[in-house]
Each structure stands twice: as C-alpha cells, then as structure tokens.
Design a protein around this motif. Structure first.
Motif, PDB file in Angstrom:
ATOM      1  N   GLY A  32       0.836  -1.195   0.000  1.00 12.21           N
ATOM      2  CA  GLY A  32       0.000   0.000   0.000  1.00 12.21           C
ATOM      3  C   GLY A  32       0.866   1.238   0.000  1.00 12.21           C
ATOM      4  N   GLY A  33       0.445   2.283  -0.705  1.00 15.11           N
ATOM      5  CA  GLY A  33       1.222   3.518  -0.736  1.00 15.11           C
ATOM      6  C   GLY A  33       2.486   3.419  -1.567  1.00 15.11           C
ATOM      7  N   ALA A  34       2.453   2.613  -2.641  1.00 11.66           N
ATOM      8  CA  ALA A  34       3.657   2.417  -3.447  1.00 11.66           C
ATOM      9  C   ALA A  34       3.897   3.557  -4.430  1.00 11.66           C
ATOM     10  CB  ALA A  34       3.558   1.092  -4.215  1.00 11.66           C
ATOM     11  N   HIS A  35       2.902   4.388  -4.677  1.00 15.01           N
ATOM     12  CA  HIS A  35       3.059   5.462  -5.660  1.00 15.01           C
ATOM     13  C   HIS A  35       3.972   6.569  -5.136  1.00 15.01           C
ATOM     14  CE1 HIS A  35      -0.245   6.742  -3.016  1.00 15.01           C
ATOM     15  NE2 HIS A  35       0.085   7.975  -3.320  1.00 15.01           N
ATOM     16  N   PRO A  36       4.555   7.370  -6.027  1.00 12.66           N
ATOM     17  CA  PRO A  36       5.446   8.456  -5.590  1.00 12.66           C
ATOM     18  C   PRO A  36       4.766   9.379  -4.569  1.00 12.66           C
ATOM     19  CG  PRO A  36       5.591   8.182  -7.957  1.00 12.66           C
ATOM     20  CD  PRO A  36       4.463   7.301  -7.502  1.00 12.66           C
ATOM     21  N   GLY A  37       5.480   9.679  -3.497  1.00 11.53           N
ATOM     22  CA  GLY A  37       4.929  10.570  -2.476  1.00 11.53           C
ATOM     23  C   GLY A  37       4.071   9.884  -1.441  1.00 11.53           C
ATOM     24  N   GLY A  38       3.626   8.643  -1.732  1.00 10.57           N
ATOM     25  CA  GLY A  38       2.830   7.887  -0.783  1.00 10.57           C
ATOM     26  C   GLY A  38       1.568   8.598  -0.329  1.00 10.57           C
ATOM     27  N   ILE A  71     -11.868  11.657  -9.913  1.00  9.09           N
ATOM     28  CA  ILE A  71     -11.204  10.384 -10.172  1.00  9.09           C
ATOM     29  C   ILE A  71      -9.767  10.496  -9.691  1.00  9.09           C
ATOM     30  CG2 ILE A  71     -10.325   8.804 -11.942  1.00  9.09           C
ATOM     31  CD1 ILE A  71     -12.783   9.424 -13.608  1.00  9.09           C
ATOM     32  N   LEU A  72      -9.313   9.464  -8.989  1.00  6.64           N
ATOM     33  CA  LEU A  72      -7.932   9.393  -8.516  1.00  6.64           C
ATOM     34  C   LEU A  72      -7.169   8.338  -9.301  1.00  6.64           C
ATOM     35  CD1 LEU A  72      -8.183   9.480  -4.608  1.00  6.64           C
ATOM     36  CD2 LEU A  72      -7.354  11.290  -6.106  1.00  6.64           C
ATOM     37  N   LEU A  73      -5.976   8.705  -9.760  1.00 10.95           N
ATOM     38  CA  LEU A  73      -5.075   7.770 -10.427  1.00 10.95           C
ATOM     39  C   LEU A  73      -3.715   7.912  -9.751  1.00 10.95           C
ATOM     40  CD1 LEU A  73      -5.890   8.529 -14.186  1.00 10.95           C
ATOM     41  CD2 LEU A  73      -6.729   6.604 -12.835  1.00 10.95           C
ATOM     42  N   GLU A  74      -3.338   6.925  -8.960  1.00  9.91           N
ATOM     43  CA  GLU A  74      -2.054   6.972  -8.260  1.00  9.91           C
ATOM     44  C   GLU A  74      -1.109   5.962  -8.900  1.00  9.91           C
ATOM     45  OE1 GLU A  74      -3.333   8.312  -3.795  1.00  9.91           O
ATOM     46  OE2 GLU A  74      -3.696   6.207  -4.326  1.00  9.91           O
ATOM     47  N   SER A  75      -0.331   6.441  -9.862  1.00 13.48           N
ATOM     48  CA  SER A  75       0.605   5.584 -10.599  1.00 13.48           C
ATOM     49  C   SER A  75      -0.138   4.432 -11.263  1.00 13.48           C
ATOM     50  CB  SER A  75       1.705   5.050  -9.666  1.00 13.48           C
ATOM     51  OG  SER A  75       2.765   4.494 -10.402  1.00 13.48           O
ATOM     52  N   VAL A  76      -1.076   4.775 -12.129  1.00 13.42           N
ATOM     53  CA  VAL A  76      -1.941   3.792 -12.774  1.00 13.42           C
ATOM     54  C   VAL A  76      -1.884   3.891 -14.295  1.00 13.42           C
ATOM     55  CG1 VAL A  76      -4.349   3.041 -13.092  1.00 13.42           C
ATOM     56  CG2 VAL A  76      -3.545   3.731 -10.823  1.00 13.42           C
ATOM     57  N   ILE A  96      -9.841  15.155 -12.346  1.00 13.08           N
ATOM     58  CA  ILE A  96      -8.937  14.017 -12.187  1.00 13.08           C
ATOM     59  C   ILE A  96      -7.694  14.506 -11.468  1.00 13.08           C
ATOM     60  CG2 ILE A  96      -7.236  12.628 -13.416  1.00 13.08           C
ATOM     61  CD1 ILE A  96      -9.250  11.626 -15.234  1.00 13.08           C
ATOM     62  N   LEU A  97      -7.304  13.764 -10.439  1.00 14.96           N
ATOM     63  CA  LEU A  97      -6.028  13.980  -9.763  1.00 14.96           C
ATOM     64  C   LEU A  97      -5.163  12.762 -10.049  1.00 14.96           C
ATOM     65  CD1 LEU A  97      -7.276  15.301  -6.291  1.00 14.96           C
ATOM     66  CD2 LEU A  97      -6.333  16.660  -8.171  1.00 14.96           C
ATOM     67  N   ALA A  98      -4.039  12.976 -10.701  1.00 14.11           N
ATOM     68  CA  ALA A  98      -3.189  11.855 -11.108  1.00 14.11           C
ATOM     69  C   ALA A  98      -1.743  12.101 -10.694  1.00 14.11           C
ATOM     70  CB  ALA A  98      -3.270  11.648 -12.617  1.00 14.11           C
ATOM     71  N   ILE A  99      -1.102  11.059 -10.222  1.00 15.30           N
ATOM     72  CA  ILE A  99       0.327  11.078  -9.897  1.00 15.30           C
ATOM     73  C   ILE A  99       0.966  10.035 -10.803  1.00 15.30           C
ATOM     74  CG2 ILE A  99       2.071  10.780  -8.100  1.00 15.30           C
ATOM     75  CD1 ILE A  99      -0.248  11.211  -6.044  1.00 15.30           C
ATOM     76  N   GLU A 100       1.746  10.473 -11.783  1.00 13.21           N
ATOM     77  CA  GLU A 100       2.233   9.550 -12.798  1.00 13.21           C
ATOM     78  C   GLU A 100       3.724   9.727 -13.086  1.00 13.21           C
ATOM     79  OE1 GLU A 100       0.718   7.056 -14.047  1.00 13.21           O
ATOM     80  OE2 GLU A 100      -1.393   7.426 -13.574  1.00 13.21           O
ATOM     81  N   THR A 101       4.363   8.646 -13.471  1.00 15.28           N
ATOM     82  CA  THR A 101       5.787   8.640 -13.803  1.00 15.28           C
ATOM     83  C   THR A 101       6.043   9.409 -15.091  1.00 15.28           C
ATOM     84  OG1 THR A 101       6.099   6.490 -12.736  1.00 15.28           O
ATOM     85  CG2 THR A 101       7.747   7.149 -14.358  1.00 15.28           C
TER      86      THR A 101
END
Length: 236
Positions: free
Chosen positions: A13-19, A104-109, A132-137
């Motif tokens: 859990g919480g593997a996306h950048p920034g956790g 919509i949330l996208l956490e490293s998806v 949409i709030l997204a955290i992406e590489t």
C-alpha cells in the motif's frame, strides 16, 4: 511474474510516488464533502479509499484490475468496518455510466495502460466540470531510448511520456484544463508515517517475488535521476 503481481502478493500500500502523504496534500486542496462521489482507479490494497471515507465520509468507489488487490482492499475495509467495497475494473473499459463521478484518482496507474483508451474512459465517466487527480511517472530529458526500453520492459509500462507528452494525452482525451507539476522526489518530513509503505502478505509467496523485488530496488537506484513524476489536475 510481473511487477504488479509482485505488489499484489506483497499487498503493498502507498507504493506510488509521495505515498499517502502526497495524496493527503492533494485532496486537502479540493472541496470534498459527504456528497462528493470519488472513483479510486487502481485502488490497490485500499489505503487511499479507506482514508477518504474516514476523513470525508464521501461516496467511494474503489476498483482495481488485479483480483488479489481487490481482495486485500476489501479485507482492509472489513477490518476497519467501513461501508466500502472494491470491485474488479479495467480502466480501458469501465463499466460505469457516463458522468458518474465528481473526482477520479489515479495513483501511478495510467502509465501501465494504453493512454488513449484509459484517459478517454476516465473522461467519459467523469461529470462535466469534474476533476482528475493523477500522480504519474515521467521520463527526464536525459533518459535514452535504451534506458526507456529497459524500464518499460521491467515495469510493463506501455509508455513513459515526458511532462509535455502527458499534457497532450490529457488534452486529446478531452480535458479542457490541465495543470501539471513536475517533481523529482518528495522530501520526507522526519518519521512521518504517511511516507511509509504498508504490507498485507499473501499466505503463499513464490521465491521469485523476492527476486523481482531485488530487481526493482536495483532499477530504482540505477534510474533515480532519469525518472521523475508529475502531478496532474485535469478538469472535464
């Protein structure tokens, strides 16, 4: 064995950048009430969805394409006695009606998907004016084609856009406003628990899962200056 299978078996859990720390910061800037409907795509073990319900009491729909992740998310909800349920969904072919959600949330998806299909589906199920709030590489300018190939093969990224390429994907999907913020890393604040990663281990874990974890840690170190991430806030 793929990288996402490893995450599921380890119940990360919480593997996306920034956790969770970064997720909380982003959500605090939005007007979320008990009436707000939020779709958490790629919910993993349900960490963010659980936080959202506990903090805001809002309407949460949690989904993931990985059945093990969905099972572990529901286990978390049950342990916390939350009226939430995670379901299996494919971001490229969502089962929800048009204009169903406020956020919509996208956490490293999205980077793991066909962006043209997945972002268009997100646009379809988002209400007019929804967010949409997204955290992406993102790839840094110095990343070579060979570096990109090796990283993509390991993580099964379908692509690693740079910041401006991401912005173009969002706009092509129909989002009227796209605001991005490029980060390389989040500075951790002491021993803040929100930076931590939690685990829900499966009963049986093949030994090659730990080999894959070692490979992940090695690649993370090797490419730490070639991969960053962006925070995107997109309005439908």
């Amino acid at each position: 064995m793929k990288y996402m299978d490893m995450l599921a078996l380890l119940g990360v859990g919480g593997a996306h950048p920034g956790g969770l720390h970064l997720t909380k910061r982003l959500l605090e800037k939005e007007e979320i009430t008990s009436e707000t409907s939020i779709l958490d795509i790629g919910c993993g073990t349900g960490q963010t969805s659980a936080y959202l319900y506990c903090r805001y009491g809002c309407e949460i729909t949690a989904c993931d394409i990985n059945a093990t992740m969905v099972q572990k998310a529901n286990k978390r909800f049950k342990q916390l006695k939350l009226p939430c349920k995670a379901i299996i969904e494919d971001i490229e072919d969502l089962s929800f009606d048009d204009e169903s959600f406020d956020i919509i949330l996208l956490e490293s998806v999205a980077a793991f998907t066909n962006l043209s299909s997945s972002l268009r589906e997100c646009k379809r199920v988002l209400k007019k004016g929804g967010i949409i709030l997204a955290i992406e590489t993102v790839k840094e300018p110095q990343m070579t084609e060979e570096d990109e190939r090796l990283v993509s093969e390991f993580y099964h990224f379908q692509s690693i856009p740079n910041e401006m390429e991401w912005v173009e994907y969002w706009k092509k999907a129909g989002f009227s406003t796209v605001v991005s913020r490029h980060e390389h890393k989040i500075e951790e604040e002491g021993e803040n628990i929100d930076f931590g990663t939690d685990f829900d281990l499966s009963d049986e874990i093949p030994s090659n899962v730990y080999d894959l974890l070692d490979d992940h840690e090695r690649l993370t170190k090797k490419y730490q200056n070639l991969l960053g991430f962006c925070i995107f806030r997109c309005i439908s």
